[in-house]
Enzyme design. Structure first.
Site, PDB file in Angstrom:
ATOM      1  N   SER A 137      48.318  29.608  41.968  1.00  0.00           N
ATOM      2  CA  SER A 137      49.952  28.581  42.156  1.00  0.00           C
ATOM      3  C   SER A 137      49.230  27.622  43.298  1.00  0.00           C
ATOM      4  O   SER A 137      48.715  28.343  44.422  1.00  0.00           O
ATOM      5  CB  SER A 137      51.190  28.840  42.216  1.00  0.00           C
ATOM      6  OG  SER A 137      52.053  28.033  42.124  1.00  0.00           O
ATOM      7  N   TYR A 151      56.538  35.848  45.374  1.00  0.00           N
ATOM      8  CA  TYR A 151      55.256  35.022  44.878  1.00  0.00           C
ATOM      9  C   TYR A 151      54.111  34.341  45.098  1.00  0.00           C
ATOM     10  O   TYR A 151      52.888  34.114  44.569  1.00  0.00           O
ATOM     11  CB  TYR A 151      56.442  33.822  43.463  1.00  0.00           C
ATOM     12  CG  TYR A 151      55.510  33.114  42.128  1.00  0.00           C
ATOM     13  CD1 TYR A 151      55.529  33.818  41.674  1.00  0.00           C
ATOM     14  CD2 TYR A 151      55.124  32.091  42.962  1.00  0.00           C
ATOM     15  CE1 TYR A 151      54.710  33.497  40.052  1.00  0.00           C
ATOM     16  CE2 TYR A 151      54.353  31.447  41.999  1.00  0.00           C
ATOM     17  CZ  TYR A 151      54.456  31.555  40.983  1.00  0.00           C
ATOM     18  OH  TYR A 151      53.642  31.507  39.528  1.00  0.00           O
TER      19      TYR A 151
END
Length: 242
Positions: A137, A151
């Protein structure tokens, strides 16, 4: 002989889009999914209609035995030549100080431990010419302050896994790379409590819009293909300029 690719999180979003794209390229496919049987069956029907062999296997990637079962099902289709490490979760968006330990553990276990277990199983089975793609990501380098710093930290771990594993497996002819999607229109945003997030934050994306799962799938398919034969240890950013 047709390539055989394992895709975790294959019943929806980026995983399903990747499965469809690889099916068009002639890959036989083993889809891992966690619980949505109906979604997995729907994707499976599309893949088989494209003329490839495909199976869908319920597999919690945090469990080594379930990971082994997924790869065993894939091996029934032929020698495993590809892995797309894609199964992932977020947790409710919010300040770092409000992060619950249970949410932290699930994000770490699914997004990092699960990737390690799947890559380990793949590395045991793969031979020269095979490839692994880890879905990371842009959060790994942006940090996601005020949203999900944990995250982002885990995705930075994914990038380190990609680089280290690429160097370890390259002498065996196995390529390992990553893709780092930006804000993509998938239901992962609903799971984080903000289903409208892609449109809401579009203004901060340099290209001015969220991405589509097919746009990430195209990058994954390239990294798996012979066209990327000299690419190893790369993390390809697919973030609209983020």
């Amino acid at each position: 002989m047709a390539p055989v690719t394992v895709i975790t999180g294959g019943s929806r979003g980026i995983g399903a889009a990747t499965a469809r794209r690889l099916a068009r390229a002639g890959h036989h496919l083993a889809l891992g999914y966690r619980r949505d049987h109906l979604a997995a069956d729907a994707v499976l029907a599309e893949l088989r209609a494209a003329g490839v062999h495909a199976v869908a296997v319920p597999a919690d990637t945090r469990d080594p035995d379930q990971v082994a079962a997924l790869f065993a099902a894939a091996a029934d289709l032929g020698p495993v030549t590809g892995l797309v490490n894609n199964a992932g979760v977020t947790s409710p968006i919010g300040p770092f100080t409000e992060l619950r330990p249970d949410d932290l553990r699930e994000v770490v276990d699914v997004n990092l431990v699960g990737y390690v277990l799947c890559a380990q199983q793949a590395a045991r089975l793969m031979t020269d010419g095979a490839a692994i793609v880890n879905v990371s990501s842009v959060a790994a380098t942006l940090g996601s302050p005020g949203e999900y710093v944990h995250y982002a930290a885990v995705k930075a771990g994914t990038d380190a896994l990609t680089v280290g594993l690429a160097k370890e497996l390259a002498p065996r002819g196995i390529r390992v790379n990553g893709v780092a999607p930006g804000i993509i229109r998938t239901d992962i945003h609903a799971l984080s409590g903000q289903p409208d997030r892609p449109e809401r934050v579009a203004g901060r994306i340099p290209l001015g819009r969220p991405g589509e799962p097919d746009e990430v799938a195209a990058a994954i398919a390239w990294l798996l293909s012979p066209d990327a034969s000299y690419t190893a240890g790369a993390v390809l950013r697919v973030g609209g300029g983020l």
